[in-house]
Design a protein around this motif. Structure first.
Motif, PDB file in Angstrom:
ATOM      1  N   LEU A   8      42.604  30.370  48.496  1.00  0.00           N
ATOM      2  CA  LEU A   8      43.148  31.746  47.739  1.00  0.00           C
ATOM      3  C   LEU A   8      43.902  31.142  46.519  1.00  0.00           C
ATOM      4  CD1 LEU A   8      43.468  34.878  47.673  1.00  0.00           C
ATOM      5  CD2 LEU A   8      45.548  34.266  48.988  1.00  0.00           C
ATOM      6  N   ALA A   9      44.477  29.946  46.554  1.00  0.00           N
ATOM      7  CA  ALA A   9      45.354  29.515  45.219  1.00  0.00           C
ATOM      8  C   ALA A   9      44.189  29.140  44.258  1.00  0.00           C
ATOM      9  CB  ALA A   9      46.110  28.196  45.735  1.00  0.00           C
ATOM     10  N   GLU A  10      42.990  28.839  44.503  1.00  0.00           N
ATOM     11  CA  GLU A  10      41.926  28.327  43.543  1.00  0.00           C
ATOM     12  C   GLU A  10      41.178  29.409  42.605  1.00  0.00           C
ATOM     13  OE1 GLU A  10      41.853  25.218  42.336  1.00  0.00           O
ATOM     14  OE2 GLU A  10      43.819  25.037  43.846  1.00  0.00           O
ATOM     15  N   LEU A  11      41.565  30.602  43.163  1.00  0.00           N
ATOM     16  CA  LEU A  11      40.720  31.783  42.427  1.00  0.00           C
ATOM     17  C   LEU A  11      41.138  32.126  40.934  1.00  0.00           C
ATOM     18  CD1 LEU A  11      41.059  34.667  45.304  1.00  0.00           C
ATOM     19  CD2 LEU A  11      38.975  33.773  44.184  1.00  0.00           C
ATOM     20  N   ARG A  12      40.226  32.498  40.375  1.00  0.00           N
ATOM     21  CA  ARG A  12      40.587  33.222  39.129  1.00  0.00           C
ATOM     22  C   ARG A  12      40.646  34.550  38.930  1.00  0.00           C
ATOM     23  NH1 ARG A  12      40.709  29.910  34.691  1.00  0.00           N
ATOM     24  NH2 ARG A  12      40.279  31.724  33.204  1.00  0.00           N
ATOM     25  N   ALA A  13      41.665  35.239  38.284  1.00  0.00           N
ATOM     26  CA  ALA A  13      41.743  36.819  38.525  1.00  0.00           C
ATOM     27  C   ALA A  13      42.093  37.331  37.426  1.00  0.00           C
ATOM     28  CB  ALA A  13      43.140  36.775  39.515  1.00  0.00           C
ATOM     29  N   TYR A  14      41.539  38.925  37.104  1.00  0.00           N
ATOM     30  CA  TYR A  14      41.668  39.526  35.975  1.00  0.00           C
ATOM     31  C   TYR A  14      42.248  40.992  36.494  1.00  0.00           C
ATOM     32  CZ  TYR A  14      40.245  41.983  31.769  1.00  0.00           C
ATOM     33  OH  TYR A  14      40.306  42.947  30.623  1.00  0.00           O
ATOM     34  N   VAL A  15      43.271  41.299  35.844  1.00  0.00           N
ATOM     35  CA  VAL A  15      43.875  42.675  36.241  1.00  0.00           C
ATOM     36  C   VAL A  15      43.853  43.662  35.267  1.00  0.00           C
ATOM     37  CG1 VAL A  15      45.834  43.990  37.341  1.00  0.00           C
ATOM     38  CG2 VAL A  15      45.099  41.688  38.275  1.00  0.00           C
ATOM     39  N   TRP A  16      43.230  44.853  35.139  1.00  0.00           N
ATOM     40  CA  TRP A  16      43.284  45.897  34.097  1.00  0.00           C
ATOM     41  C   TRP A  16      43.993  47.082  34.666  1.00  0.00           C
ATOM     42  CZ3 TRP A  16      41.676  50.719  33.324  1.00  0.00           C
ATOM     43  CH2 TRP A  16      41.701  51.245  32.002  1.00  0.00           C
ATOM     44  N   HIS A  17      44.673  47.733  34.023  1.00  0.00           N
ATOM     45  CA  HIS A  17      45.372  49.074  34.573  1.00  0.00           C
ATOM     46  C   HIS A  17      45.670  49.936  33.179  1.00  0.00           C
ATOM     47  CE1 HIS A  17      46.810  50.786  38.427  1.00  0.00           C
ATOM     48  NE2 HIS A  17      46.967  51.665  37.546  1.00  0.00           N
ATOM     49  N   GLY A  18      45.314  50.998  33.289  1.00  0.00           N
ATOM     50  CA  GLY A  18      45.650  51.727  32.138  1.00  0.00           C
ATOM     51  C   GLY A  18      46.981  52.541  32.489  1.00  0.00           C
ATOM     52  N   GLU A  19      47.626  52.392  31.381  1.00  0.00           N
ATOM     53  CA  GLU A  19      49.290  52.932  31.509  1.00  0.00           C
ATOM     54  C   GLU A  19      49.437  54.372  31.483  1.00  0.00           C
ATOM     55  OE1 GLU A  19      52.220  49.291  30.074  1.00  0.00           O
ATOM     56  OE2 GLU A  19      51.016  50.594  28.236  1.00  0.00           O
ATOM     57  N   ALA A  20      48.282  55.248  31.212  1.00  0.00           N
ATOM     58  CA  ALA A  20      48.352  56.444  31.322  1.00  0.00           C
ATOM     59  C   ALA A  20      47.699  57.105  32.406  1.00  0.00           C
ATOM     60  CB  ALA A  20      47.651  57.158  30.189  1.00  0.00           C
ATOM     61  N   ASP A  21      47.585  56.083  33.661  1.00  0.00           N
ATOM     62  CA  ASP A  21      46.665  56.520  34.693  1.00  0.00           C
ATOM     63  C   ASP A  21      47.631  57.445  35.619  1.00  0.00           C
ATOM     64  OD1 ASP A  21      45.734  56.405  37.374  1.00  0.00           O
ATOM     65  OD2 ASP A  21      45.065  54.454  36.858  1.00  0.00           O
TER      66      ASP A  21
END
Length: 346
Positions: A116-129
């Motif tokens: 799990l420690a080796e994953l690459r991760a991308y998180v996106w969220h709209g602040e007007a959600d």
């Protein structure tokens, strides 16, 4: 380059083929196991994280749009609604979720912490959600930061101030206006006209520099029979974008998971045609798999199972967020099928 297997050649057809034509099975393509990514929006984002936590050794990258922390609902619809979409019951308890993860790891229900420690991760969220509170995307980022070996280099977080709930796309794409949603307001197909190429941004972060996106010949989109992977909550039809260059095998794979209200029975082929992933896939020899959930009385919006509805009828503590989860197992079986070598090519 070897020829495509005869059984499969001719099965790649426009998704607009006659509805009563028999559908082909998902074919073995000899895809590479080395650079698989999973990207999901909303319920698909929750499911994407469940897959990556269950099998981190199988994935190079995880991208999550408009969703909160892993296992947030803890097997309960009330918590899913009140703590993992809104936060009227307070924010998720990340410490408790981390203890749950350690328990699962000790029982070999999910992957090892080292993988799990080796994953690459991308998180996106709209602040007007106004569907999944933006603070939940931040909570997911905090959770991931505690798991990754080097969050500064492995995790990218993108909070969009003017975006609502959905999947942002470039506004210059040739998409029927009825298939677009306003960036802040969302709704409809949940394809947000934000002028943002989220597919390119996420794939580049997860896999490194990409060749420029190319126009897609949609005859490369396969509409296939999902019955081989039939479990509760999954539809009878799935989709896969198989670039011509991938007919020789050895291509990479991205699993793309739609959100609630975004399966093909509810919005047609809007997501599978216009996610933006296909253009990058063709240019970079990557297959895109678009499995489909389905609506039911227990799941009227066609969501992926991130709160335990597929197992809660017989499990006091549903294991939907582990390797034993019925949808997790079905989705991993699809990946296994694509990695198989076509007949005659072993």
């Amino acid at each position: 380059m070897r020829a495509f297997p005869p059984l499969v050649a001719g099965l790649l057809f426009s998704a607009g083929a006659l509805a009563n034509d028999p559908l082909p099975e998902l074919p073995p393509l000899g895809t590479s196991p080395d650079a698989i990514s999973v990207i999901g929006i909303s319920s698909g984002g929750y499911m994407a994280t469940q897959l990556a936590v269950a099998w981190p050794e199988r994935f190079e990258g995880l991208a999550v749009l408009a969703a909160g922390p892993w296992s947030c609902a803890q097997g309960g619809l009330g918590r899913a609604l009140g703590q993992c979409m809104s936060t009227r019951r307070g924010p998720p308890d990340l410490a408790a979720l981390n203890l749950k993860l350690r328990d699962y790891q000790a029982r070999e229900l999910v992957g090892d912490a080292s993988d799990l420690a080796e994953l690459r991760a991308y998180v996106w969220h709209g602040e007007a959600d106004n569907v999944v509170d933006a603070s939940l995307g931040e909570a997911l980022a905090e959770q991931l930061s505690g798991w990754l070996a080097n969050p500064r280099d492995q995790l990218k977080v993108n909070l969009a101030p003017t975006a609502g709930h959905g999947w942002p796309i470039r506004s210059d794409e040739q998409i029927p206006p009825s298939w677009l949603a306003e960036c802040r307001g969302g709704g409809g197909t949940h394809l947000l006209a934000c002028g943002t190429d989220i597919a390119g941004e996420a794939l580049a972060w997860l896999h490194g520099e990409l060749a420029p996106a190319q126009e897609v010949d949609m005859t490369q989109l396969l509409r296939f029979d999902q019955e081989d992977f039939a479990v509760r909550g999954m539809g009878s039809v799935g989709y896969a974008l198989i670039p011509e260059a991938c007919q020789a095998g050895g291509c990479d794979l991205t699993l793309a998971l739609h959100g609630c209200g975004m399966d093909s029975k509810q919005i047609g082929e809007a997501f599978v045609r216009h996610s933006g992933l296909n253009e990058w896939a063709v240019a970079n020899q990557r297959v895109v798999l678009y499995p489909q959930a389905e609506t039911s009385l227990a799941n009227p919006q066609g969501c992926w199972d991130w709160w335990g509805f597929t197992e809660s009828t017989w499990q006091l503590d549903p294991l939907h967020d582990t390797r034993e989860g019925v949808q997790v197992r079905a989705l991993m079986a699809m990946i296994d099928r694509l990695e198989e070598q076509p007949a005659g090519d072993e």
